[in-house]
Write a protein that holds these residues in place. Structure first.
Motif, PDB file in Angstrom:
ATOM      1  N   GLN A   1      27.344  -2.127 -17.840  1.00 14.26           N
ATOM      2  CA  GLN A   1      25.974  -2.620 -17.891  1.00 14.26           C
ATOM      3  C   GLN A   1      25.879  -3.807 -18.839  1.00 14.26           C
ATOM      4  O   GLN A   1      26.634  -3.890 -19.809  1.00 14.26           O
ATOM      5  N   PRO A   2      24.969  -4.738 -18.558  1.00 15.37           N
ATOM      6  CA  PRO A   2      24.786  -5.858 -19.490  1.00 15.37           C
ATOM      7  C   PRO A   2      24.167  -5.387 -20.796  1.00 15.37           C
ATOM      8  O   PRO A   2      23.498  -4.357 -20.853  1.00 15.37           O
ATOM      9  N   ALA A   3      24.405  -6.167 -21.855  1.00  9.47           N
ATOM     10  CA  ALA A   3      23.878  -5.848 -23.191  1.00  9.47           C
ATOM     11  C   ALA A   3      24.213  -4.414 -23.585  1.00  9.47           C
ATOM     12  O   ALA A   3      23.318  -3.600 -23.858  1.00  9.47           O
ATOM     13  N   PRO A   4      25.491  -4.048 -23.613  1.00 11.40           N
ATOM     14  CA  PRO A   4      25.868  -2.660 -23.915  1.00 11.40           C
ATOM     15  C   PRO A   4      25.649  -2.319 -25.382  1.00 11.40           C
ATOM     16  O   PRO A   4      25.611  -3.192 -26.249  1.00 11.40           O
ATOM     17  N   ASN A   5      25.516  -1.025 -25.630  1.00 10.24           N
ATOM     18  CA  ASN A   5      25.453  -0.526 -26.998  1.00 10.24           C
ATOM     19  C   ASN A   5      26.633   0.399 -27.233  1.00 10.24           C
ATOM     20  O   ASN A   5      27.549   0.478 -26.415  1.00 10.24           O
ATOM     21  N   SER A   6      26.623   1.121 -28.321  1.00  9.51           N
ATOM     22  CA  SER A   6      27.770   1.956 -28.676  1.00  9.51           C
ATOM     23  C   SER A   6      27.993   3.107 -27.704  1.00  9.51           C
ATOM     24  O   SER A   6      29.101   3.634 -27.598  1.00  9.51           O
ATOM     25  N   THR A   7      26.947   3.506 -26.979  1.00 11.86           N
ATOM     26  CA  THR A   7      27.078   4.657 -26.088  1.00 11.86           C
ATOM     27  C   THR A   7      27.583   4.290 -24.693  1.00 11.86           C
ATOM     28  O   THR A   7      28.158   5.133 -24.014  1.00 11.86           O
ATOM     29  N   ASN A   8      27.351   3.048 -24.252  1.00 10.84           N
ATOM     30  CA  ASN A   8      27.815   2.668 -22.912  1.00 10.84           C
ATOM     31  C   ASN A   8      28.801   1.508 -22.932  1.00 10.84           C
ATOM     32  O   ASN A   8      29.053   0.887 -21.911  1.00 10.84           O
ATOM     33  N   MET A   9      29.349   1.222 -24.112  1.00  7.99           N
ATOM     34  CA  MET A   9      30.347   0.164 -24.234  1.00  7.99           C
ATOM     35  C   MET A   9      31.638   0.591 -23.556  1.00  7.99           C
ATOM     36  O   MET A   9      31.988   1.774 -23.500  1.00  7.99           O
TER      37      MET A   9
ATOM     38  N   THR B   1      31.750   7.975 -21.994  1.00  6.58           N
ATOM     39  CA  THR B   1      32.242   6.682 -22.471  1.00  6.58           C
ATOM     40  C   THR B   1      33.703   6.766 -22.890  1.00  6.58           C
ATOM     41  O   THR B   1      34.510   5.887 -22.579  1.00  6.58           O
ATOM     42  N   ALA B   2      34.061   7.843 -23.586  1.00  8.11           N
ATOM     43  CA  ALA B   2      35.433   8.000 -24.066  1.00  8.11           C
ATOM     44  C   ALA B   2      36.416   8.218 -22.921  1.00  8.11           C
ATOM     45  O   ALA B   2      37.463   7.569 -22.850  1.00  8.11           O
ATOM     46  N   ILE B   3      36.074   9.098 -21.992  1.00  9.91           N
ATOM     47  CA  ILE B   3      37.011   9.398 -20.908  1.00  9.91           C
ATOM     48  C   ILE B   3      37.090   8.245 -19.913  1.00  9.91           C
ATOM     49  O   ILE B   3      38.147   7.997 -19.314  1.00  9.91           O
ATOM     50  N   ASN B   4      35.983   7.496 -19.744  1.00  9.87           N
ATOM     51  CA  ASN B   4      36.019   6.354 -18.845  1.00  9.87           C
ATOM     52  C   ASN B   4      36.946   5.260 -19.355  1.00  9.87           C
ATOM     53  O   ASN B   4      37.502   4.485 -18.564  1.00  9.87           O
TER      54      ASN B   4
END
Length: 355
Positions: free
Chosen positions: A298-306, A233-236
């Motif tokens: 992705q839809p409805a993201p959370n802290s890990t895939n935001m 997530t960070a590097i993206n």
């Protein structure tokens, strides 16, 4: 790393540390090459363009031919099925040459990318030849979706042969990006716009290259690469920032050209009455793309895939704003704009000839 995995019969799976070490090694090679005389890098461009074009043809033709029947997809799947699948200052006569170079680059991209459908054709060839197991492609121990698709089509030897040329093309792209970034750092340092400008504004007397700017960019890139250890997530966010930041940087001067109250001095190249229409179209498109790159994968993201690209870009802009408006020491109190050096060079040249 994908080549190492394929060559080991999928027994090798690179760690984040190994990938980062390879990244740093490539940065060192890129920086060393960019530290040479600029004519060396310039001479490499045409061979790499030819290789890139030939490689595109190999992929467009070779992948559909080599793909086993059980992995071939029909048009209904390739075009109709949708899943959330993501594969991830040195020019002569610059005031005329650079605008024409931009137009030529866009035109050639249009000819190669749309006129012959080069880039689209590669994606179509992959879509028809990747099978239905998208999760298997993403989760493959190869670690690279495109390499996995090629592996399924070409096998070990064929994939390694094609992938070797892909590595060469990608290496050249890295050299070009580092060259561009270092020249931008050098130009901003010449204008006194960056911290450490006095240190970075330097041309090596032997190679005639801005070596300090080159290694500054390489070092900064390696530091940013450490975000890989914080997770994808960070590097993206940094990867997405490459496009979003670039488009934002393009949009600011284009907008300022027409929003500002001071009429700029026109150069020898001008779009004339079409300037406003071209500028409005360009800014509108870039604003749209920047917003697109802010969306999560992705839809409805959370802290890990935001998608934290907006946070990184916003933070960068905030720091730049503070740097400019900071009381007493901010750039607004001492920055005078781009420094013009061409007239000084011409004057020295004329004095030399007169002597």
């Amino acid at each position: 790393m994908a080549a190492a995995s394929i060559g080991s019969n999928l027994a090798f799976t690179p760690t984040t540390a190994q990938t980062f070490a390879l990244f740093v090694g490539l940065l060192i090679l890129h920086a060393t090459l960019c530290s040479l005389n600029p004519t060396v890098v310039a001479r490499l461009q045409i061979p790499f363009i030819i290789i890139n074009f030939a490689l595109c043809l190999v992929l467009i033709i070779g992948v559909p031919v080599a793909t086993p029947k059980e992995l071939k997809n029909g048009a209904a799947y390739a075009f109709g099925d949708f899943q959330n699948f993501h594969i991830s200052e040195e020019a002569l006569n610059a005031d005329v040459a650079i605008p024409y170079a931009i137009i030529l680059a866009c035109t050639s991209s249009g000819i190669l990318g749309w006129g012959t459908i080069m880039c689209v054709a590669i994606n179509v060839a992959l879509a028809f030849s990747m099978g239905h197991d998208l999760e298997g492609i993403i989760d493959s121990p190869i670690g690279q979706p495109m390499a996995t698709i090629l592996f399924n089509s070409f096998g070990v030897r064929g994939t390694l042969a094609v992938w070797a040329w892909i590595i060469i093309v990608q290496f050249e792209m890295g050299v070009s990006m580092l060259t561009t970034a270092s020249r931008q750092i050098f130009a901003f340092s010449r204008d006194g716009a960056l911290p450490l400008s006095g240190f970075l504004y330097n041309i090596n007397s032997r190679t005639h290259a801005p070596i300090l700017a080159v290694w500054f960019v390489a070092t900064t890139s390696s530091i940013l690469g450490l975000l890989a250890f914080a997770g994808p997530t960070a590097i993206n966010a940094i990867f997405s920032l490459v496009v979003a930041g670039q488009y934002f940087a393009y949009s600011v001067p284009i907008t300022a050209r027409f929003v500002g109250h001071k009429e700029p001095k026109r150069g020898p190249f001008s779009l004339g009455r079409w300037s406003k229409y071209v500028a409005a179209t360009a800014v509108a498109w870039m604003a749209f793309i920047v917003v697109v790159f802010f969306f999560p994968s992705q839809p409805a993201p959370n802290s890990t895939n935001m998608n934290y690209t907006v946070v990184v870009l916003g933070g960068t802009l905030l720091l730049a704003t503070i740097y400019y408006f900071f009381p007493v020491y901010g750039g607004r109190y001492w920055f005078k704009g781009p420094v013009q050096t061409i007239e000084d060079i011409d004057a020295v040249s004329q004095d030399t000839h007169s002597d």
